[in-house]
Every structure is written in C-alpha cells, then in structure tokens.
Design a protein around this motif. Structure first.
Motif: not given
Length: 456
Positions: A185-187, A191-196, A42-44, A112-119
């Motif tokens: 929670l995102v606020a 996003w990354t900690m939420l995904a954790v 559901t998150l995805i 990893l999905l919610f941790s897109v690096p600054n590329l």
C-alpha cells in the motif's frame, strides 16, 4: 466439612445466577476494539523506526533514544491512567467514555506520526518527539480503559474468557493485515495516506465498541467508592495473584519481543537466507489465528490457568525441537509454528486473567481498582517488551555483531542462538512455574460468592 462445602457450592451457584452476562454480539464487539488498538500498535512497532530513518531522514541513534524515552514515558502514563480510570464517573461508566473521548485524537496523532514535514534536522527531531510522545499519551488513554472494560462488562469468568478469545482473534487478524499489506500500500499511496486508512480503522472499531459494550460489575449495588492512588497501590501489593500475573506479563512479552525481533538475525546468519523471515511470520501467525477459534470450549472445560500451563509446556517443547539441528529450516519453521500454538492461551486469555485478580484484590482488601490492576499489568507488558528488545542489542553487542556483514564471529552466532532458542526456553520454564502457582480459577467462585454476600 461436607455440609460446609455444600453450602459454599449452593452459594456459588446462587451468585452465578445473579451475575449479568454479555451476549455473543457484545463479546465479539469488545474483541473488535482490539483490531483497532493492535492494528495501529503493530504499524508503529514494525514500521515507525524505518519511516523515521529511511523516509524522514532522522539518524538511527536519535531514533533509538526516542524509542527508549518513549518506553519509560509509556510506563509512567500507564499507572497515571489507571488511577484516572478508577475515579472516573460519567453516564457511560468509568472505562467506556475514554474510548469515545480519545479514539479520534489517537487516529489523528497516528496520521501526524507518518507526516514528518521537510524541516531542518533539529526540527524533524523535535516534531518526532512531540508527536510520538503525544501518541503514547493518547494510546495509553485508550488502551488502559479498553483493558479495564473487560473487567467491568461482567464478573462472569467464562464471559471474560470468551470475550478475550474474540479479542485475540482480532489481534492476530490485525497483525496479519499490517504485516502483509503495509508495504504494497505504501508503494501506491504513500505513508501519510496509509496512516489515514489505519487511523480510520482505529477510530471506527473503538467507536463501535463504545456503542455496544456495556459496563456492569463496577457499579454493582452502587457500592463503588473513589479510591486514592495511595490506597490503590497499597491494595495491589496485597494481591498475590496480581503480582503473579504481572510477573507473567513481563516474562511472556519479553519472550515474544525477543523471538520476533531476533528471528531476522537467525534467518540470515544461522539458516543462511534472510528470505526465510516472511515464512517464519506465516508459520507463527497462521496456526495462532486458526487455534483461536478452538480455544473457547477448551477454556470452558479446563479453565484459563490450565490452558496456560499446557501452552507453556508446548512452547518449551517446541523451542527445544530446534536444538536437534539449529540450521534445519523445516525444524526451525515447524518449531516456531508449534511455539505459536503454545502462545495462544496467554494471548487470548491474559487480560481475562488480569481482570479476575480485581475480584481477588477486593476480596482480600475491600478495595476495588480495575484501572490500577490493568495499568500495573500493562506496565509489566511494556517493560517486558522493552527488556526483550534490549536483550537483542546487548547480546549482539557482546558477541561483536557487525551490521550488514556477510559473516559474523562464532561468538555472535552463539548469541543469536541464545536469543532465539536458549533464552526463550528458560523464559518458557519461568512462565510454567508462575502458572503452576496461579490457582485463582479454582478459588474464584468462593471469592465471588463472598463479595456478593458482603454487598447484600
């Protein structure tokens, strides 16, 4: 004739006493696995596209292509994983070990999905493709064995139905948690900690399921043999009830994706206020969650197929109520809530019905393929979901929809009505027709008795 029937009844009764049944704790623990699997799914489904476009800064068209490619990849991996499960042999069985092996990697990939690096733009796209396709692969490696586990934990129909109902309760609970808590929670934590957090929930629930749930029917009598993929697929084509239930999966999940995805447009352009959408979610989800608790005794008395027939009738009637006045908020929300009640039987019983076709397939062909049966039905689910979502885009495009516009053309409004009312009614009728032909509940005792006779 009477003597023959009495003999069959006695044999069926004897068989039922030989079938080992899981206890309440084990069935509830099986359901717990659904909380982990469907929470992350559901998150995805609800938030990954938004994260890619609005947070990671990836173009919307590129994200759309990624989602299409992933659906196709997902369907292929379903069949591959089903074949792998059918030839898996370990001290834990054929389905359980995959929950142990793959639940932790799945949790890591979710993060990893919610941790897109600054590329660079290209780098972000490559990262998104790599992590999302890896997620799909790992999700399949968990979800197909999990569904298969329902078929091998017992051959008792009532136990399968009850465990599936418990899973439905956890599915609806997970959906409510994600839809109501994610944005707040995102606020606060990002996003990354939420995904954790969701990754931990996924791993923990699946690991507990692995520890408690046992496999029984796949190894009954030590008769299980390895089945080639070719032989397994050939056997599926001869299993008429598997064909029916796979078609039902496709239609039901196309209906679900269609109504959930199109309701936002209905709220904004037919009801005139996009703020009604959260109330739509509550109107559908809350009655479904409450209704799950009352389903088990009804299934024991009337059977899975009959409850699915009643559900389809309720769904068609509920959607038809909206035709009285499509712009009436109360009718729309009330009809949606009633439609949600009609959807309770397939959500709570579908995987039990799928696994019942395993025995019928073995009865007809002598080949037992729990993995392929579940992966084939799962393929129908995913194709149906993709078809439902595709219909939204196709029909809105045909109607000349302009994103973000304050008003839409008359043709566009007709397409929105079709997506939310007319097409769902037609799909509900198709569900009803298939279920009227699906008579496995009635035949199952005889099928199981014959299988037990062959193994003695």
């Amino acid at each position: 004739m009477l003597a023959k029937q009495l003999k069959q009844d006695l044999l069926s009764t004897k068989v039922r006493t030989q079938v080992e049944k899981p206890g309440q704790k084990e069935m509830w623990t099986y359901g717990l696995g659904s909380f982990g699997i469907f929470t992350v799914w559901t998150l995805i489904g609800a938030f990954l596209t938004y994260y890619y476009t609005d947070v990671a800064g990836i173009g919307a068209a590129t994200v759309g292509t990624l989602m299409l490619v992933s659906r196709l990849f997902d369907g292929v991996t379903d069949f591959g994983m089903g074949a792998i499960v059918d030839v898996t042999k370990s001290k834990h069985g054929k389905a359980r070990p995959w929950l142990l092996w793959m639940s932790f990697p799945l949790a890591i990939t979710t993060i990893l999905l919610f941790s897109v690096p600054n590329l660079s733009d290209t780098g972000k796209i490559v990262y998104a493709y790599a992590t999302y396709l890896l997620f799909i692969l790992l999700y399949t490696a968990v979800s197909i064995p999990y569904k298969t586990l329902l078929g091998v934990m017992t051959q008792d129909q009532n136990s399968r139905s009850t465990a599936n109902v418990y899973a439905g309760i956890f599915i609806m609970t997970g959906t409510l948690v994600v839809m109501t808590l994610t944005q707040p929670l995102v606020a606060k934590i990002g996003w990354t900690m939420l995904a954790v957090i969701y990754g931990v929930i996924t791993f923990a629930s699946l690991y507990v399921t692995f520890l408690v749930v046992k496999e029984r029917s796949s190894s009954y009598g030590d008769h299980a043999e390895k089945v080639s993929a070719k032989e397994g697929f050939k056997a599926l084509t001869k299993n008429k009830y598997w064909v029916m239930i796979t078609g039902y999966c496709l239609i039901f999940y196309a209906t679900t994706a269609l109504t959930q995805g199109a309701a936002l447009y209905y709220s904004q352009y037919i009801l005139g206020n996009i703020g009604y959408f959260p109330f739509y979610g509550l109107a559908v989800s809350v009655p479904m969650l409450i209704g799950m608790f009352f389903l088990t005794p009804l299934v024991k008395r009337y059977g899975k197929r009959n409850m699915a027939v009643v559900g389809a009738i309720i769904y068609v009637v509920a959607q038809s109520l909206k035709l009285i006045d499509p712009t009436n908020v109360v009718l729309f929300l009330g009809g949606s809530g009633l439609a949600g009640i009609g959807a309770i039987p397939p959500i709570a019983l579908l995987f039990a019905m799928i696994n019942d076709t395993v025995e019928y397939g073995e009865y007809k062909t002598g080949v037992r393929t729990e993995g392929l049966v579940n992966s084939g039905a799962s393929f129908g689910i995913k194709v149906g979901t993709g078809l439902g979502l595709a219909l939204i885009g196709w029909l809105l495009g045909f109607g000349g929809y302009v994103g973000g516009a304050a008003e839409q053309t008359g043709l566009t409004l007709q397409m929105i009505l079709a997506l939310n009312i007319y097409i769902p009614i037609a799909l509900g009728v198709l569900q009803l027709v298939i279920m009227l032909m699906f008579k496995l509940d009635k035949e199952y005792p005889t099928v199981l008795a014959e299988l037990q006779r062959r193994k003695r």
